[in-house]
Design a protein around this motif. Structure first.
Motif, mmCIF file in Angstrom:
data_model
loop_
_atom_site.group_PDB
_atom_site.id
_atom_site.type_symbol
_atom_site.label_atom_id
_atom_site.label_comp_id
_atom_site.label_asym_id
_atom_site.label_seq_id
_atom_site.Cartn_x
_atom_site.Cartn_y
_atom_site.Cartn_z
ATOM 1 N N TRP A 76 1.166 -1.143 -0.526
ATOM 2 C CA TRP A 76 0.208 0.080 0.093
ATOM 3 C C TRP A 76 0.700 0.883 -0.090
ATOM 4 O O TRP A 76 1.792 1.143 -0.107
ATOM 5 N N ARG A 79 -0.452 5.131 4.966
ATOM 6 C CA ARG A 79 -0.931 3.889 6.077
ATOM 7 C C ARG A 79 -1.750 6.001 7.272
ATOM 8 O O ARG A 79 -1.212 7.011 7.159
ATOM 9 N N PHE A 100 -13.374 3.716 0.572
ATOM 10 C CA PHE A 100 -11.505 3.575 -0.688
ATOM 11 C C PHE A 100 -11.563 2.014 -0.235
ATOM 12 O O PHE A 100 -11.736 1.448 0.731
ATOM 13 N N ASP A 101 -10.131 1.910 -0.820
ATOM 14 C CA ASP A 101 -9.802 0.074 -0.473
ATOM 15 C C ASP A 101 -8.540 -0.184 0.006
ATOM 16 O O ASP A 101 -7.935 1.160 0.316
ATOM 17 N N GLY A 102 -8.273 -0.259 2.095
ATOM 18 C CA GLY A 102 -7.489 -0.850 2.386
ATOM 19 C C GLY A 102 -7.982 -1.944 3.177
ATOM 20 O O GLY A 102 -9.259 -2.007 3.221
ATOM 21 N N GLU A 103 -6.999 -1.548 4.401
ATOM 22 C CA GLU A 103 -7.416 -2.326 5.558
ATOM 23 C C GLU A 103 -7.072 -2.085 6.875
ATOM 24 O O GLU A 103 -5.839 -0.836 6.947
ATOM 25 N N THR A 111 -3.730 1.903 3.055
ATOM 26 C CA THR A 111 -4.046 2.464 1.437
ATOM 27 C C THR A 111 -3.867 2.964 0.506
ATOM 28 O O THR A 111 -2.807 3.456 0.756
ATOM 29 N N ASP A 112 -4.166 3.197 -0.715
ATOM 30 C CA ASP A 112 -3.843 3.771 -1.342
ATOM 31 C C ASP A 112 -4.604 4.792 -1.530
ATOM 32 O O ASP A 112 -3.932 5.939 -2.425
ATOM 33 N N GLN A 113 -4.951 5.665 -0.873
ATOM 34 C CA GLN A 113 -5.610 7.151 -1.069
ATOM 35 C C GLN A 113 -4.919 8.356 -0.441
ATOM 36 O O GLN A 113 -4.823 7.777 0.496
ATOM 37 N N ARG A 198 -11.211 -6.285 -0.322
ATOM 38 C CA ARG A 198 -9.673 -6.703 -0.327
ATOM 39 C C ARG A 198 -9.348 -7.755 -1.309
ATOM 40 O O ARG A 198 -8.668 -7.072 -1.624
ATOM 41 N N ARG A 201 -8.869 -6.305 -4.792
ATOM 42 C CA ARG A 201 -7.880 -6.011 -5.447
ATOM 43 C C ARG A 201 -6.768 -6.802 -5.861
ATOM 44 O O ARG A 201 -6.108 -6.303 -6.702
#
Length: 206
Positions: A76, A79, A100-103, A111-113, A198, A201
């Protein structure tokens, strides 16, 4: 008519005693009483557990987070540190504009946000005056369950308490839904939908 008395810690402990079939009632929790000491020890554990069970309306807070100065080693791009009083992070549903996509990993959202993210969390609420009546009930059940957990002689009681707590949670879901009305989709994702998003992705379609 006098205003109703606020729910106290002692009220909840005594409800737990009733659920456990115990005759003893507390007027206050004293350090000289072993059972009172036990309840004081279990209280913060049970509180976090009960809060995490359901997105209680009274315990949800919104945050706008800025990225941490240290990026993840891999996987990613950014953070974001979760708030210190976050008990449970509530991912947005995919149709929410804040999604948004993330974990979550190690107290951070990965995330990549970039720039910032907007999140919702269940936070630690220790002020009993803010609690809903149904949460106070769920807390009493959770406290009773913590008291008898690990005792093989109380296994049947533990299951009964678990079923009783599920009934309370079902009422809470209905009550919170009525409070929310028909507001635009800002609901949190379920655990299964979060996991599905997740893995999509990374190409897993499960």
């Amino acid at each position: 008519m006098p205003a109703p008395r606020a729910i106290s810690q002692t009220d909840i402990v005594n409800k737990a005693q009733i659920l456990l079939g115990q005759s003893k009632r507390f007027t206050e929790l004293l350090d000289t009483d072993q059972k009172g000491i036990d309840y004081q020890t279990l209280w913060p554990i049970a509180l976090r557990a009960a809060l995490a069970l359901h997105p209680w309306n009274f315990a949800i807070r919104r945050f706008r987070l800025n990225p941490d100065t240290v990026a993840p080693d891999f996987g990613w791009a950014y953070r974001y540190k979760l708030p210190p009083d976050c008990v449970r992070y509530l991912p947005w549903s995919r149709d929410a504009e804040q999604w948004f996509d993330g974990e979550v990993e190690g107290g951070f959202i990965l995330t990549d946000q970039g720039s910032f993210i907007q999140i919702r969390c269940i936070v630690l609420v220790e002020d009993l005056s803010l609690w809903s009546a149904l949460f106070a009930d769920a807390m009493a059940y959770t406290l009773a369950m913590e008291s008898c957990e690990g005792s093989t002689s109380k296994r049947g009681l533990y299951e009964d308490l678990s079923n009783g707590r599920e009934d309370v949670l079902a009422k809470a879901r209905r009550a919170d839904a009525l409070e929310n009305g028909n507001r635009r989709a800002v609901r949190p994702m379920t655990a299964s939908s979060w996991a599905s998003a997740r893995y999509r992705r990374n190409g897993w379609q499960g």
